[in-house]
Design an enzyme around this catalytic site. Structure first.
Site, mmCIF file in Angstrom:
data_model
loop_
_atom_site.group_PDB
_atom_site.id
_atom_site.type_symbol
_atom_site.label_atom_id
_atom_site.label_comp_id
_atom_site.label_asym_id
_atom_site.label_seq_id
_atom_site.Cartn_x
_atom_site.Cartn_y
_atom_site.Cartn_z
ATOM 1 N N LYS A 104 0.812 -1.216 0.000
ATOM 2 C CA LYS A 104 0.000 0.000 0.000
ATOM 3 C C LYS A 104 0.848 1.271 0.000
ATOM 4 O O LYS A 104 0.480 2.294 0.563
ATOM 5 C CB LYS A 104 -0.982 0.011 1.178
ATOM 6 C CG LYS A 104 -1.739 -1.289 1.386
ATOM 7 C CD LYS A 104 -2.304 -1.859 0.083
ATOM 8 C CE LYS A 104 -3.377 -0.992 -0.538
ATOM 9 N NZ LYS A 104 -3.866 -1.557 -1.832
ATOM 10 N N GLY A 106 1.941 2.446 -3.079
ATOM 11 C CA GLY A 106 1.952 2.786 -4.496
ATOM 12 C C GLY A 106 2.429 1.648 -5.362
ATOM 13 O O GLY A 106 2.841 1.860 -6.507
ATOM 14 N N THR A 107 2.354 0.419 -4.847
ATOM 15 C CA THR A 107 2.873 -0.752 -5.553
ATOM 16 C C THR A 107 2.208 -0.950 -6.914
ATOM 17 O O THR A 107 2.893 -1.130 -7.929
ATOM 18 C CB THR A 107 2.665 -2.011 -4.698
ATOM 19 O OG1 THR A 107 3.240 -1.817 -3.413
ATOM 20 C CG2 THR A 107 3.297 -3.222 -5.365
ATOM 21 N N THR A 108 0.887 -0.931 -6.934
ATOM 22 C CA THR A 108 0.167 -1.183 -8.181
ATOM 23 C C THR A 108 0.485 -0.111 -9.212
ATOM 24 O O THR A 108 0.690 -0.409 -10.403
ATOM 25 C CB THR A 108 -1.343 -1.237 -7.920
ATOM 26 O OG1 THR A 108 -1.619 -2.188 -6.883
ATOM 27 C CG2 THR A 108 -2.106 -1.633 -9.174
ATOM 28 N N HIS A 170 7.961 -7.471 -1.747
ATOM 29 C CA HIS A 170 7.735 -6.634 -0.569
ATOM 30 C C HIS A 170 8.868 -6.801 0.442
ATOM 31 O O HIS A 170 8.810 -6.226 1.535
ATOM 32 C CB HIS A 170 6.418 -7.006 0.112
ATOM 33 C CG HIS A 170 5.199 -6.492 -0.594
ATOM 34 N ND1 HIS A 170 5.126 -5.242 -1.163
ATOM 35 C CD2 HIS A 170 3.976 -7.071 -0.798
ATOM 36 C CE1 HIS A 170 3.933 -5.063 -1.694
ATOM 37 N NE2 HIS A 170 3.217 -6.149 -1.497
ATOM 38 N N ARG A 196 6.141 5.809 0.853
ATOM 39 C CA ARG A 196 4.971 6.676 1.012
ATOM 40 C C ARG A 196 4.900 7.121 2.465
ATOM 41 O O ARG A 196 5.386 6.408 3.368
ATOM 42 C CB ARG A 196 3.715 5.891 0.620
ATOM 43 C CG ARG A 196 2.425 6.694 0.608
ATOM 44 C CD ARG A 196 1.253 5.779 0.282
ATOM 45 N NE ARG A 196 -0.004 6.519 0.112
ATOM 46 C CZ ARG A 196 -1.185 5.951 -0.060
ATOM 47 N NH1 ARG A 196 -1.277 4.625 -0.093
ATOM 48 N NH2 ARG A 196 -2.270 6.692 -0.207
ATOM 49 N N SER A 204 -4.077 3.044 4.298
ATOM 50 C CA SER A 204 -4.376 2.249 3.110
ATOM 51 C C SER A 204 -4.257 0.755 3.402
ATOM 52 O O SER A 204 -5.070 -0.052 2.945
ATOM 53 C CB SER A 204 -3.431 2.650 1.967
ATOM 54 O OG SER A 204 -3.794 2.007 0.766
ATOM 55 N N TYR A 263 6.188 8.508 -3.175
ATOM 56 C CA TYR A 263 4.840 8.489 -3.739
ATOM 57 C C TYR A 263 4.292 9.902 -3.894
ATOM 58 O O TYR A 263 3.661 10.227 -4.904
ATOM 59 C CB TYR A 263 3.943 7.649 -2.830
ATOM 60 C CG TYR A 263 2.504 7.567 -3.263
ATOM 61 C CD1 TYR A 263 2.099 6.643 -4.220
ATOM 62 C CD2 TYR A 263 1.542 8.408 -2.700
ATOM 63 C CE1 TYR A 263 0.768 6.558 -4.606
ATOM 64 C CE2 TYR A 263 0.217 8.324 -3.085
ATOM 65 C CZ TYR A 263 -0.165 7.401 -4.037
ATOM 66 O OH TYR A 263 -1.476 7.322 -4.425
ATOM 67 N N ARG A 332 -7.123 2.144 -4.839
ATOM 68 C CA ARG A 332 -7.719 3.238 -4.093
ATOM 69 C C ARG A 332 -7.220 4.520 -4.729
ATOM 70 O O ARG A 332 -6.155 4.544 -5.342
ATOM 71 C CB ARG A 332 -7.307 3.205 -2.615
ATOM 72 C CG ARG A 332 -7.849 2.027 -1.830
ATOM 73 C CD ARG A 332 -7.395 2.100 -0.370
ATOM 74 N NE ARG A 332 -7.972 3.255 0.337
ATOM 75 C CZ ARG A 332 -7.251 4.237 0.840
ATOM 76 N NH1 ARG A 332 -5.929 4.265 0.678
ATOM 77 N NH2 ARG A 332 -7.846 5.235 1.482
#
Length: 371
Positions: A104, A106-108, A170, A196, A204, A263, A332
């Site tokens: 969570k 900004g990985t995606t 990760h 982030r 998140s 991020y 998100r």
């Protein structure tokens, strides 16, 4: 970029070290060789599984049981075992790019931006109907070493993948595969890290965990409990601050090998960061590409508003360990400072105090927002 992993002495004896070269038996027939390879892999995987299963475990800020590793708590048996097996077997190429992040952070988005940038010539971002993102989510295009590739069923065959190969993890820096952090070619590769603000990361992550728990009829994690877990480091893949500092130190030591992104800066200037990714990956944008709007096309393609409307996002699922997660759960809007809508001032102050103390003296801004 050096690292030490004392756990190796705990699960690998000098006569039982497995490596990519030792997994090539001298059997005369291909069938026998394949069978020997599979047996060797399964033995290594089982040995790591038995070790991890013997470690202390507890519930925390996760939808999985957390296991106590010397570097902190880790998210489940399967990811930790996958990390250990990848450490033994992954053979890096200098052209490889590994994307490590905390969940969570900004990985995606970074996966989507990197994939679209590196593969822009065979998959133009403005050819919307033909782009892989229409049928595959970013996590399927850039797979996790520990979740997707090094699993119990079989060792992955990565040799046939074209350059540059893109992978994600990760894992904290100290637990990256040794081939990734090797000092010089032909071993070693490039690393793109994204961090982030810790408060937004926590919020998140909590929403992701509770969404999973809600779908499966499990008790949700309360906000105050989540803050306690986070501040104590009882969250996936070790304490936030140690995770960030590990990659920050590596970036300061070898900036040509480790790109450290924030991020919040990416949100402010996505086009500039697409250019940075292209330069770092060795595929800078040409003048004709710039004039033709290739950078802006990638930004639009990978934007939240575009990605959430794709069929791969709305209806697709991604395998994570022993479960599948709807692709929509990974998206998100990720607004900077959204933590203020979820955390009390006292909670925020507690996290800020830890961040300032942990980052002091490292040249890393205590607030990842106020740069």
């Amino acid at each position: 970029m050096q690292t030490t992993r004392s756990y190796r002495s705990k699960f690998l004896s000098p006569t039982a070290m497995y490596s990519s070269s030792s997994m090539k038996p001298s059997s005369p027939s291909q069938a026998n060789q394949d069978a020997d390879d599979a047996k060797t892999y399964k033995e290594l995987y089982q040995r790591c599984t038995d070790l991890v299963s013997s470690w202390p475990s507890r519930q925390g800020l996760s939808y999985l049981q957390l296991f106590r590793h010397e570097k902190g708590w880790y998210n489940g048996v399967t990811p930790l075992v996958g990390t250990m097996v990848a450490d033994e077997l992954f053979a890096a190429r200098p052209s490889d790019i590994v994307v490590p992040t905390l969940p969570k952070s900004g990985t995606t988005w970074i996966k989507a931006l990197l994939y679209a940038t590196v593969h822009r010539r065979e998959h133009p971002a403005d050819a919307a109907g033909d782009h892989p993102f229409n049928s595959l989510g970013p996590h399927e295009c850039v797979k996790f070493l520990e979740y997707h590739l090094y699993r119990a069923d079989e060792a992955p065959d990565l040799d046939a993948l074209p350059d540059p190969r893109l992978f994600a993890t990760h894992a904290p820096f100290d637990l990256l595969p040794r081939a990734v952090v090797a000092a010089a070619p032909p071993s070693g590769c490039k690393v793109v890290y994204v961090c982030r603000d810790p408060k937004d990361t926590l919020v998140s992550l909590l929403q992701f965990v509770n969404e999973y728990k809600s779908r499966n009829g499990r008790e949700l994690v309360a906000v105050d409990a989540a803050v306690g877990f986070f501040c104590d480091g009882v969250s996936p893949f070790g304490p936030y601050w140690e995770h960030v500092l590990g990659y920050w130190r590596a970036h300061r030591e070898r900036p040509e090998r480790v790109l450290f992104l924030r991020y919040e800066e990416m949100k402010r200037d996505p086009a500039g960061h697409v250019r940075r990714l292209a330069e770092f990956a060795g595929v800078p944008f040409t003048s004709p590409e710039e004039d033709g709007g290739a950078v802006d096309a990638i930004v639009r393609l990978c934007s939240f508003d575009n990605m959430v409307g794709l069929e791969a996002t709305k209806g697709g699922r991604t395998q994570l360990t022993t479960t599948t997660v709807p692709n929509s759960a990974f998206f998100r809007r990720g607004e900077v400072g959204d933590w203020a809508n979820h955390l009390s001032p006292e909670m925020a102050q507690r996290i800020d105090a830890i961040t300032e103390a942990k980052f002091a003296g490292f040249g890393l801004a205590p607030s990842l927002i106020e740069l």
